[in-house]
Motif scaffolding. Structure first.
Motif, PDB file in Angstrom:
ATOM      1  N   SER A  59      -3.113   6.549  -2.779  1.00  0.00           N
ATOM      2  CA  SER A  59      -3.338   5.115  -2.395  1.00  0.00           C
ATOM      3  C   SER A  59      -4.934   4.916  -2.391  1.00  0.00           C
ATOM      4  N   ALA A 114       1.932  -3.315  -6.647  1.00  0.00           N
ATOM      5  CA  ALA A 114       0.736  -4.136  -6.879  1.00  0.00           C
ATOM      6  C   ALA A 114       1.077  -5.419  -7.734  1.00  0.00           C
ATOM      7  N   GLN A 147       1.914   2.204  -4.865  1.00  0.00           N
ATOM      8  CA  GLN A 147       2.209   1.152  -3.979  1.00  0.00           C
ATOM      9  C   GLN A 147       2.495  -0.124  -4.968  1.00  0.00           C
ATOM     10  N   THR A 151      -4.273  -5.352  -5.055  1.00  0.00           N
ATOM     11  CA  THR A 151      -3.232  -4.641  -4.261  1.00  0.00           C
ATOM     12  C   THR A 151      -3.655  -4.980  -2.653  1.00  0.00           C
ATOM     13  N   LEU A 209       3.394  -8.856  -0.649  1.00  0.00           N
ATOM     14  CA  LEU A 209       2.631  -9.035  -1.777  1.00  0.00           C
ATOM     15  C   LEU A 209       3.352 -10.347  -2.703  1.00  0.00           C
ATOM     16  N   PRO A 259      -7.823   2.129 -10.884  1.00  0.00           N
ATOM     17  CA  PRO A 259      -6.170   2.043 -10.537  1.00  0.00           C
ATOM     18  C   PRO A 259      -5.332   3.021 -11.444  1.00  0.00           C
ATOM     19  N   GLU A 309       4.154  -0.651  -9.784  1.00  0.00           N
ATOM     20  CA  GLU A 309       3.668   0.252  -8.959  1.00  0.00           C
ATOM     21  C   GLU A 309       2.246   0.945  -9.442  1.00  0.00           C
TER      22      GLU A 309
END
Length: 287
Positions: free
Chosen positions: A105, A250, A248, A264, A176, A82, A244
């Motif tokens: 992504s 997370a 995205q 994620t 989320l 990540p 982020e």
């Protein structure tokens, strides 16, 4: 010479990270590119950018072949490393940001894993970095016709697996945070309501984290039960932050000065379709 290379460093990292799905390996490839550039007489280079792109792309293709052999013996699911992304994306326009977010992504990087290294290189150079086929052919030492065929094959393969209706960032964030609240409160019905019936959860721990699943967990009931049960393995005094990651929202679970895991989600039709947890400490050094 150094200045000339330094101006391309972030561009080279952008190619290498998308090719390899690993920031650590991408940095190694950038450094190797620098060493090869340094050893080349500068009067023999007609275009620095083309020269550097050729080196980094070919190095990454070789590295992908090696990485795939290593992954055959990797314990449990393998997920990309990540990246915290707000800083990297702040300087670009909104349109560029949308394109960049998709191309880094985790879901997209995992799709790219299904391509052969040559297909991945051609697809990224064409689709993300917008080179024409003549340039790509010259970077790779292949024919234009072959590059067109590889691109067409890659695009069709990825198109068959990409979601047809991208989710808005707001919906993604709401699901989320809803997932986090339900999991922390131990609310099974609320959790089940957020999950798609055929949801799948992956944990990449590299075999280094107690309680981590070494196989994908599939189905709403199994994923909900696992999500509620794993909280007991979190370190003491851990806290969850919303950040982020790879373009995205997370969840990052931290304890003390260390990152314990990054979680994620992937969303389709208003439900969580996939959950990916990266807990291998080697992949969290840059988070």
């Amino acid at each position: 010479m150094v200045e000339s290379f330094e101006s391309y460093r972030s561009y080279l990292f952008a190619i290498a990270y998308r090719m390899l799905g690993s920031a650590m390996d991408a940095e190694d490839m950038v450094q190797e590119t620098y060493l090869r550039y340094s050893a080349t007489p500068k009067d023999s280079i007609t275009s620095h950018k083309a020269f550097l792109t050729t080196i980094i792309t070919r190095l990454c293709m070789d590295q992908l072949h090696l990485a795939r052999r290593k992954r055959d013996v990797y314990l449990g699911p393998w997920l990309p490393e990540p990246l915290i992304t707000p800083e990297a994306l702040e300087a670009v326009s909104l349109e560029e940001r949308v394109d960049m977010e998709e191309s880094i992504s985790l879901a997209f990087l995992l799709l790219l894993e299904q391509l052969q290294p040559i297909e991945r290189a051609v697809f990224l150079l064409r689709e993300v970095f917008e080179y024409d086929y003549a340039e790509i052919a010259s970077f790779l030492g292949k024919s234009e016709v072959a590059c067109r065929q590889w691109f067409s094959r890659a695009k069709k393969h990825l198109g068959d697996h990409r979601p047809r209706f991208p989710t808005s960032p707001d919906t993604h964030r709401q699901l989320l945070t809803g997932f986090l609240q339900a999991a922390q409160a131990g609310e099974m019905p609320a959790l089940m309501n957020l999950l798609a019936e055929d949801v799948t959860l992956w944990v990449d721990s590299g075999g280094k984290v107690k309680g981590a699943a070494t196989r994908p967990i599939a189905g709403r009931d199994a994923v909900a039960r696992f999500s509620l049960g794993t909280k007991r393995f979190w370190p003491e005094n851990s806290r969850v932050e919303l950040e982020e990651v790879n373009g995205q929202a997370a969840l990052i679970i931290r304890a003390g000065g260390q990152v314990f895991s990054v979680l994620t989600i992937e969303v389709e039709e208003g439900r969580i379709q996939a959950i990916r947890i990266i807990a291998n400490p080697e992949k969290l050094a840059r988070v």
